[in-house]
Design a protein around this motif. Sequence first.
Motif, mmCIF file in Angstrom:
data_model
loop_
_atom_site.group_PDB
_atom_site.id
_atom_site.type_symbol
_atom_site.label_atom_id
_atom_site.label_comp_id
_atom_site.label_asym_id
_atom_site.label_seq_id
_atom_site.Cartn_x
_atom_site.Cartn_y
_atom_site.Cartn_z
ATOM 1 N N UNK A 40 51.955 42.125 45.165
ATOM 2 C CA UNK A 40 53.226 41.606 45.658
ATOM 3 C C UNK A 40 53.341 41.738 47.171
ATOM 4 N N UNK A 41 52.798 42.819 47.745
ATOM 5 C CA UNK A 41 52.914 43.029 49.199
ATOM 6 C C UNK A 41 51.917 42.168 49.951
ATOM 7 N N UNK A 42 50.663 42.113 49.474
ATOM 8 C CA UNK A 42 49.620 41.365 50.192
ATOM 9 C C UNK A 42 49.621 39.883 49.864
ATOM 10 N N UNK A 43 50.356 39.476 48.787
ATOM 11 C CA UNK A 43 50.402 38.074 48.345
ATOM 12 C C UNK A 43 48.999 37.559 48.009
ATOM 13 N N UNK A 44 48.134 38.439 47.506
ATOM 14 C CA UNK A 44 46.795 38.058 47.085
ATOM 15 C C UNK A 44 46.521 38.672 45.710
ATOM 16 N N UNK A 45 45.819 37.912 44.896
ATOM 17 C CA UNK A 45 45.511 38.346 43.543
ATOM 18 C C UNK A 45 44.246 39.183 43.540
ATOM 19 N N UNK A 46 44.308 40.373 42.920
ATOM 20 C CA UNK A 46 43.126 41.205 42.779
ATOM 21 C C UNK A 46 42.243 40.673 41.656
ATOM 22 N N UNK A 47 40.983 41.129 41.630
ATOM 23 C CA UNK A 47 40.043 40.675 40.620
ATOM 24 C C UNK A 47 40.269 41.351 39.274
ATOM 25 N N UNK A 48 39.308 41.137 38.383
ATOM 26 C CA UNK A 48 39.396 41.681 37.029
ATOM 27 C C UNK A 48 38.720 43.038 36.897
ATOM 28 N N UNK A 49 38.102 43.550 37.970
ATOM 29 C CA UNK A 49 37.441 44.848 37.902
ATOM 30 C C UNK A 49 38.474 45.972 37.908
ATOM 31 N N UNK A 50 38.073 47.208 37.546
ATOM 32 C CA UNK A 50 39.001 48.337 37.644
ATOM 33 C C UNK A 50 39.523 48.506 39.072
ATOM 34 N N UNK A 51 40.681 49.166 39.175
ATOM 35 C CA UNK A 51 41.333 49.293 40.479
ATOM 36 C C UNK A 51 40.451 50.023 41.481
ATOM 37 N N UNK A 52 39.666 51.015 41.020
ATOM 38 C CA UNK A 52 38.795 51.740 41.943
ATOM 39 C C UNK A 52 37.767 50.818 42.563
ATOM 40 N N UNK A 53 37.198 49.905 41.768
ATOM 41 C CA UNK A 53 36.223 48.959 42.288
ATOM 42 C C UNK A 53 36.863 47.961 43.252
ATOM 43 N N UNK A 54 38.108 47.593 43.000
ATOM 44 C CA UNK A 54 38.791 46.639 43.885
ATOM 45 C C UNK A 54 39.124 47.273 45.239
#
Length: 507
Positions: free
Chosen positions: A333-347
């Motif tokens: 929501x803050x960066x307005x970019x969608x993260x990938x499907x990997x775990x949060x640590x990998x992202x």
Amino acid sequence: MSPPGTFVSYEQRAAEMNGGEVLYGLDKELAEKAAAKYDLNVEAATRAWIEAVTHERLGEMPLQQELKSGVVLCQLVNAIKPGVCPKPSPAKMPFKQMENISNYLKACDDLGVPRHEQFQTISLYENKNMLEVLTNLQALGRAAQRIPGYSGPAFGVKLASGYAREFTEEQRRAAAAESTFLGKGSHGQATASGQFDTSKEIVKCKLPASTAPTMVGMGSHAGASQADVPRNIRPPPGSLPSPPPAPAAPPAPPKPAAVPPSSNVVHAMSTCSVGTKQYGHAGGNATFVSYEQRAAEMNGGEVLYGLDKELAEKAAAKYDLNVEAATRAWIEAVTHERLGEMPLQQELKSGVVLCQLVNAIKPGVCPKPSPAKMPFKQMENISNYLKACDDLGVPRHEQFQTISLYENKNMLEVLTNLQALGRAAQRIPGYSGPAFGVKLASGYAREFTEEQRRAAAAESTFLGKGSHGQATASGQFDTSKEIVKCKLPASTAPTMVGMGSHAAYHR
């Protein structure tokens, strides 16, 4: 260099030979051993091969100085296979030159150079071990001979071509029946020689299977062969007893009665749950799952034991997937970019998303992150993010170490830090993003009049009121009789000593 015939101390020689660095003790011995192994002829051959492949003339400086910036090395691997290495940076900054060397070593991996024939960046850049550098260049010249399209000169040991041997079916069967070295016992080449007395006329024949010696009966030789037993001697008819008849087969056990599905019978089932995977088979064929296999699937391939295992289990018990999902949603929501499907640590491991996050909260608070895949570049991004957290007012005790995120040592600390960042962002001027974490309490200033301040100053404190808290003079005077009570003059008032232990004087 000093003129011949002039006394030169070790310090002066070291300063002239080692670039100004004077060595002592163990460092001196290691440097002398490395210098004894170093071959100037190999260095000259390496220089000539580099010039032949790159079609460029090197300078007159020593080879270490020519290769220190990493530019020549990157040009070398790109000449062997175009595009295998990024274009080198001509900048003179140390970290740029070491980055060129790192790119060259990564290209060596892609070209098939073994890891044990590579070198550390500091070995070349600080001239710690040029012997490793020459060994690596020889390995590169050997691997280049198999690169499609490479037509340059060969360098290093020539690679041997594979020799496929073919065997007939008879050879394969003979090899399968041959005893192994371990199977031949402690003698290594044990045979049956000497086990049979051939001085007398004794009939030798192969015993039936029922009377064949067992492994225990064969003794320590355990691999004795029948090589010395004659095969062409047959006993006369009737000289040997006939073999005993084979025992009758035991009767088949009765089949158990079928169990109806509704009966309370526990079927043999061994199931081991690892995350979302199930191991086990019904019908008694249980599958054993070792702790190493479970740890490899749950901890990203790292097997933990003892105290590390207990700490990892406690950290996993405290970790909340709901908090991770809320953290992921807030970052998006803050960066307005969608993260990938990997775990949060990998992202978050590369640090790029974290730097974009703090720059979205307050533009310019963090340097632009590097998209490079080198570990030191990604850890540098994480360090820049943590410095930006300091500038945004995140307390030090709510931050984490770089290794906690990069090597997935403690993701709970990372989530705690991101919650603290969301709390601190609510006070950043110009920030209009969503709130995250515990809401900060606002201050409440109370105002008092001058009369209230004076009354409060004259009021007895809690400690001043004694142990009762609300002590008064009630009960100190006897009002049951008509006794005149008055205040005595100061001159006749009893003193503290005269009042006795009761400390309350009654008239």
